[in-house]
Design an enzyme around this catalytic site. Structure first.
Site, mmCIF file in Angstrom:
data_model
loop_
_atom_site.group_PDB
_atom_site.id
_atom_site.type_symbol
_atom_site.label_atom_id
_atom_site.label_comp_id
_atom_site.label_asym_id
_atom_site.label_seq_id
_atom_site.Cartn_x
_atom_site.Cartn_y
_atom_site.Cartn_z
ATOM 1 N N LYS A 3 10.476 38.120 37.996
ATOM 2 C CA LYS A 3 11.502 37.101 37.748
ATOM 3 C C LYS A 3 10.949 36.209 36.643
ATOM 4 C CE LYS A 3 12.785 33.286 38.122
ATOM 5 N NZ LYS A 3 13.128 32.376 36.971
ATOM 6 N N GLY A 6 17.085 35.350 36.307
ATOM 7 C CA GLY A 6 17.803 34.415 37.177
ATOM 8 C C GLY A 6 17.115 33.076 37.264
ATOM 9 N N PRO A 39 15.156 28.568 41.742
ATOM 10 C CA PRO A 39 15.468 28.293 43.147
ATOM 11 C C PRO A 39 16.354 29.358 43.805
ATOM 12 C CG PRO A 39 15.832 26.357 41.767
ATOM 13 C CD PRO A 39 15.616 27.512 40.844
ATOM 14 N N GLU A 77 -1.215 30.282 39.292
ATOM 15 C CA GLU A 77 -1.740 29.725 38.040
ATOM 16 C C GLU A 77 -0.918 28.482 37.760
ATOM 17 O OE1 GLU A 77 -4.167 30.508 36.095
ATOM 18 O OE2 GLU A 77 -4.725 32.390 37.067
ATOM 19 N N CYS A 92 -0.934 25.423 29.366
ATOM 20 C CA CYS A 92 -1.494 24.837 30.601
ATOM 21 C C CYS A 92 -2.968 24.502 30.440
ATOM 22 C CB CYS A 92 -1.254 25.756 31.789
ATOM 23 S SG CYS A 92 -1.658 27.464 31.459
ATOM 24 N N GLU A 137 0.224 16.248 33.874
ATOM 25 C CA GLU A 137 0.430 17.239 32.825
ATOM 26 C C GLU A 137 1.724 16.885 32.075
ATOM 27 O OE1 GLU A 137 1.291 21.346 34.070
ATOM 28 O OE2 GLU A 137 -0.135 21.948 32.527
HETATM 29 P P1 NAP Z 1 8.501 25.867 37.042
HETATM 30 O O1 NAP Z 1 9.774 25.321 37.521
HETATM 31 O O2 NAP Z 1 7.326 25.842 37.944
HETATM 32 O O3 NAP Z 1 8.798 27.362 36.551
HETATM 33 C C1 NAP Z 1 7.937 28.486 36.594
HETATM 34 C C2 NAP Z 1 8.692 29.689 37.126
HETATM 35 O O4 NAP Z 1 9.020 29.500 38.498
HETATM 36 C C3 NAP Z 1 10.026 29.942 36.426
HETATM 37 O O5 NAP Z 1 10.291 31.323 36.387
HETATM 38 C C4 NAP Z 1 10.975 29.236 37.363
HETATM 39 O O6 NAP Z 1 12.314 29.621 37.211
HETATM 40 C C5 NAP Z 1 10.413 29.606 38.708
HETATM 41 N N1 NAP Z 1 10.838 28.749 39.806
HETATM 42 C C6 NAP Z 1 11.328 27.475 39.744
HETATM 43 N N2 NAP Z 1 11.618 27.036 40.992
HETATM 44 C C7 NAP Z 1 11.308 28.030 41.849
HETATM 45 C C8 NAP Z 1 11.384 28.188 43.259
HETATM 46 N N3 NAP Z 1 11.836 27.217 44.054
HETATM 47 N N4 NAP Z 1 10.989 29.351 43.805
HETATM 48 C C9 NAP Z 1 10.519 30.342 43.038
HETATM 49 N N5 NAP Z 1 10.429 30.273 41.704
HETATM 50 C C10 NAP Z 1 10.817 29.120 41.108
HETATM 51 O O7 NAP Z 1 8.106 25.184 35.706
HETATM 52 P P2 NAP Z 1 9.125 24.680 34.581
HETATM 53 O O8 NAP Z 1 10.329 24.039 35.175
HETATM 54 O O9 NAP Z 1 9.385 25.804 33.684
HETATM 55 O O10 NAP Z 1 8.229 23.599 33.875
HETATM 56 C C11 NAP Z 1 7.948 22.361 34.542
HETATM 57 C C12 NAP Z 1 6.524 21.942 34.300
HETATM 58 O O11 NAP Z 1 5.620 22.897 34.858
HETATM 59 C C13 NAP Z 1 6.091 21.866 32.867
HETATM 60 O O12 NAP Z 1 6.476 20.707 32.232
HETATM 61 C C14 NAP Z 1 4.607 22.003 32.997
HETATM 62 O O13 NAP Z 1 4.015 20.784 33.316
HETATM 63 C C15 NAP Z 1 4.446 22.960 34.120
HETATM 64 N N6 NAP Z 1 4.224 24.346 33.626
HETATM 65 C C16 NAP Z 1 2.987 24.884 33.697
HETATM 66 C C17 NAP Z 1 2.768 26.157 33.231
HETATM 67 C C18 NAP Z 1 1.443 26.796 33.289
HETATM 68 O O14 NAP Z 1 1.203 27.774 32.593
HETATM 69 N N7 NAP Z 1 0.525 26.338 34.114
HETATM 70 C C19 NAP Z 1 3.794 26.883 32.673
HETATM 71 C C20 NAP Z 1 5.060 26.314 32.611
HETATM 72 C C21 NAP Z 1 5.250 25.063 33.110
HETATM 73 P P3 NAP Z 1 13.225 28.782 36.153
HETATM 74 O O15 NAP Z 1 12.798 29.257 34.839
HETATM 75 O O16 NAP Z 1 14.608 29.165 36.479
HETATM 76 O O17 NAP Z 1 12.943 27.331 36.390
#
Ligand code: NAP
Ligand code: MG
Length: 460
Positions: free
Chosen positions: A170, A201, A204, A245, A279, A369
Site C-alpha cells: 500500500k 488507497g 486509514p 521505520e 527522515c 520532526e
Molecule cells: P503517514 O501518515 O505516517 O504515512 C505513511 C504511510 O502510512 C502512507 O502510505 C499512509 O497512507 C499510511 N497510513 C496513514 N494512516 C494509516 C493508518 N491508520 N493505517 C495504516 N497506514 C496508514 O505519514 P504522512 O502523512 O505521509 O506524513 C506525516 C509526517 O510523517 C511527515 O511530516 C513526517 O514527519 C513523517 N514521515 C516520516 C517518514 C520517514 O521516512 N520516516 C516518511 C514520511 C513521513 P496515506 O498516504 O494515505 O496517508
C-alpha cells in the site's frame, strides 16, 4: 507514465472493488496529473489472498532463482530509469537531476544488492548438532511513504522477495504513480503471479485494512511515528512480526577541531536535499559556542543560495505543516536568519530554505520532526552529547572532527542507528533504522534481509 485504473493483483491489473479514486497532483504547478483507484478492505482481501496463494511456490523456489528474478527486476529498473525519474518528479516535485541520481539510482543499487544477497546468503547453517534453516516469514504487508517513493518500496519488496516472502504493497496516496510503475517493472521482470501485489488507497482505509489483515504475517511500515505506534499496537495484539521505520531529528555535531566550512556546507545541503523531506536529515546542527556566529553566517549563506531550486514540498498539507513549525520557531524566540514564511514562488507548494539560530534544545523546532527545508542551529558549551541525544528520536546523525578517531569516539556515544563520519558516503549495504522512537528493525543489506526470515532448528 499513464495511470492504471486498477490494482495489480495476482499478476494482472484488475478493476478495484469500489469506484472512489485519488487525484495525483504535481506539487510544482498544483495540476492534477492522474487518478488512481482508492482501494478498500475488499481489494486488500483479494491482494492478500493472491499473495498467500503464491507463497508456497515462491518460498520453495531456490534462492539462486529468486536472485535471478531480482536481477531481472533491477535490469528493468535500469532500462526504465528515465521514466522513473520523470514520474517521481511529476508527483513529488523533486528536481529531475535529483530524481535521476537518487530516486531512480538508489533503488537500482538496492535491488541489485538483494539480487546478490539472495544468491549468496546462508539460508541454512550448522550449529553444533543442529541444522538451522532461515525460512521466509510469509505474507508481508508493506506500507510506504511519499518522500522517497521508489526507494521505500524497493527497500521492503526486494529483501522480502529475496527471503521468499510474498508482498502486498500500500504506497503513499501522494505518490501512487511510482508504485504503479514499479508493478509494471515486476511484471516485465517475469516474477510469478501473486508474488507482488499493489493496492493503492488511503492510509486509514487500505493501509489499516492491510495492517489488520489476519492473513498478513509481517507488517513493514515507514512513515510517521503516530501511525507507526498504532500499527505496532495492532501487530502486537495479533502477535505478528512488525518493522517500523519512523521519524527522526538527527544531530549534525561539529566538534571544535572540525573543518567548519565543510561541515556546515555539507550539513546545509543534507537538510535542503529533497526539500527537507528526509527522515534521516541532520535537522539540528550543534556548534561549539566559540565558532557559533561563524557557523551561522556560513549556514545562512549556503541556504540562501538554494531559493526555489530545491523544489516544493509534496502537498499543500505538508507545506502548511512546515509553515506552522516556522511560525512556532519565531514565536518561541529562535532567530530567523534565512527564509521564513514567504514562499519563493506564487504557484506550487514551495517553502523557502530556512535557517534558525539561537535554537535551544527544548524548543519545538529542536524536538519535533518538521519534514521541510528548515535547519536549527544549536549552541553547545562543553558537552554536545546530551543535546544530541536529547530527543525521542535516534535515526541518524553526523560527527565532524579533525581526526577520525575523535569523531568515532563521539559517535559511539550517540543513541542513534547511523552516523556519518566527516561526511561519509551512503552505503546501500549498511543497516538503516532507528534507536528509541525512530523505529524497530533494520532495512538494507543482510540485516534488512533477516527481517523477513524466521529460523527453524532441526536437532540430530
Ligand atoms: P503517514 O501518515 O505516517 O504515512 C505513511 C504511510 O502510512 C502512507 O502510505 C499512509 O497512507 C499510511 N497510513 C496513514 N494512516 C494509516 C493508518 N491508520 N493505517 C495504516 N497506514 C496508514 O505519514 P504522512 O502523512 O505521509 O506524513 C506525516 C509526517 O510523517 C511527515 O511530516 C513526517 O514527519 C513523517 N514521515 C516520516 C517518514 C520517514 O521516512 N520516516 C516518511 C514520511 C513521513 P496515506 O498516504 O494515505 O496517508
Ligand atoms: Mg497521511
Amino acid at each position: 507514465m499513464k495511470a492504471h485504473h486498477g490494482m495489480y493483483i495476482g499478476g494482472e491489473w484488475r478493476p478495484a472493488a469500489g469506484a472512489d479514486t485519488i487525484e495525483v497532483v504535481n506539487p510544482v504547478d498544483e495540476q492534477v496529473i492522474g487518478r488512481v483507484p482508492a482501494g478498500t478492505a475488499a481489494d486488500v482481501g483479494h491482494a492478500v489472498r493472491a499473495a498467500r496463494a503464491a507463497l508456497p511456490g515462491w518460498a520453495a523456489t531456490p534462492p539462486t532463482e529468486r536472485a535471478a528474478k531480482l536481477a531481472a527486476l533491477r535490469d528493468v529498473l535500469v532500462a526504465r530509469k528515465d521514466e522513473i525519474a520523470e514520474t517521481v518528479t511529476a508527483e513529488l516535485g523533486s528536481p529531475l537531476p535529483f530524481s535521476q541520481a537518487v530516486h531512480a539510482g538508489v533503488p537500482i543499487l538496492v535491488a541489485g544488492s538483494y539480487a546478490e544477497l539472495a544468491a549468496t546468503y546462508a539460508f541454512e547453517e550448522k550449529v553444533g548438532n543442529s541444522t538451522v534453516y532461515h525460512e521466509p516469514v510469509g505474507v508481508v504487508g508493506a506500507i510506504t511513504p511519499w518522500n522517497y517513493p521508489l526507494h521505500q518500496i524497493v527497500a521492503k519488496v526486494a529483501p522480502a522477495l529475496a527471503a521468499g516472502c510474498t508482498v502486498v504493497l500500500k504506497p503513499a496516496e501522494d505518490t501512487p504513480l511510482t508504485a504503479q510503475l514499479f508493478a509494471e517493472a515486476v511484471a516485465e521482470a517475469g516474477l510469478p503471479a501473486g508474488v507482488f501485489n499493489l493496492v493503492t488507497g488511503l492510509g486509514p482505509v487500505a493501509g489499516q485494512a492491510l495492517a489488520e489483515h489476519p492473513d498478513v504475517d509481517l507488517v513493514s511500515f515507514t512513515g510517521s511515528t503516530a501511525v507507526g505506534r498504532r500499527i505496532g499496537a495492532t501487530a502486537g495484539a495479533a502477535v505478528k512480526r512488525v518493522a517500523l521505520e519512523l521519524g527522526g531529528k538527527s544531530a549534525n555535531v561539529i566538534l571544535p577541531s572540525a573543518d567548519l566550512a565543510k561541515a556546515v556546507n555539507v550539513g546545509v545541503a543534507n537538510v535542503m536535499s529533497n526539500s527537507g523531506q528526509t527522515c534521516s536529515a541532520w535537522t539540528r546542527m550543534l556548534v561549539h559556542t566559540s565558532q557559533y556566529e561563524e557557523a551561522v553566517g556560513l549556514a545562512a549563506a549556503a541556504a540562501a543560495k538554494y531559493g526555489d531550486r530545491i523544489g516544493p514540498v509534496v502537498s499543500a498539507k505538508q507545506r502548511s505543516r512546515v509553515r506552522s513549525y516556522i511560525e512556532k520557531g519565531i514565536a518561541e524566540g529562535a532567530r530567523l536568519v534565512v527564509g521564513g514564511l514567504e514562499s519563493p514562488r506564487e504557484q506550487g507548494y514551495f517553502v523557502s530554505p530556512t535557517v534558525f539560530a539561537d535554537v535551544t534544545p527544548d524548543m519545538t523546532i529542536a524536538q519535533e520532526e518538521i519534514f521541510g527545508p528548515v535547519l536549527s542551529i544549536i549552541r553547545y558549551e562543553e558537552e554536545a552529547v546530551r543535546i544530541a541525544n536529547g530527543t525521542v528520536y535516534g535515526l541518524a546523525g553526523a560527527v565532524w572532527a579533525a581526526e577520525e578517531a575523535e569523531a568515532v569516539a563521539f559517535a559511539r556515544r550517540l543513541d542513534t542507528g547511523q552516523v556519518d563520519i566527516n561526511g561519509g558516503r551512503f552505503n546501500p549495504l549498511a543497516p538503516f533504522g532507528g534507536y528509541k522512537q525512530s523505529g524497530v528493525g533494520r532495512e538494507l543489506g543482510s540485516h534488512g534481509l533477516t527481517e523477513y526470515l524466521q529460523t527453524k532448528s532441526l536437532q540430530f
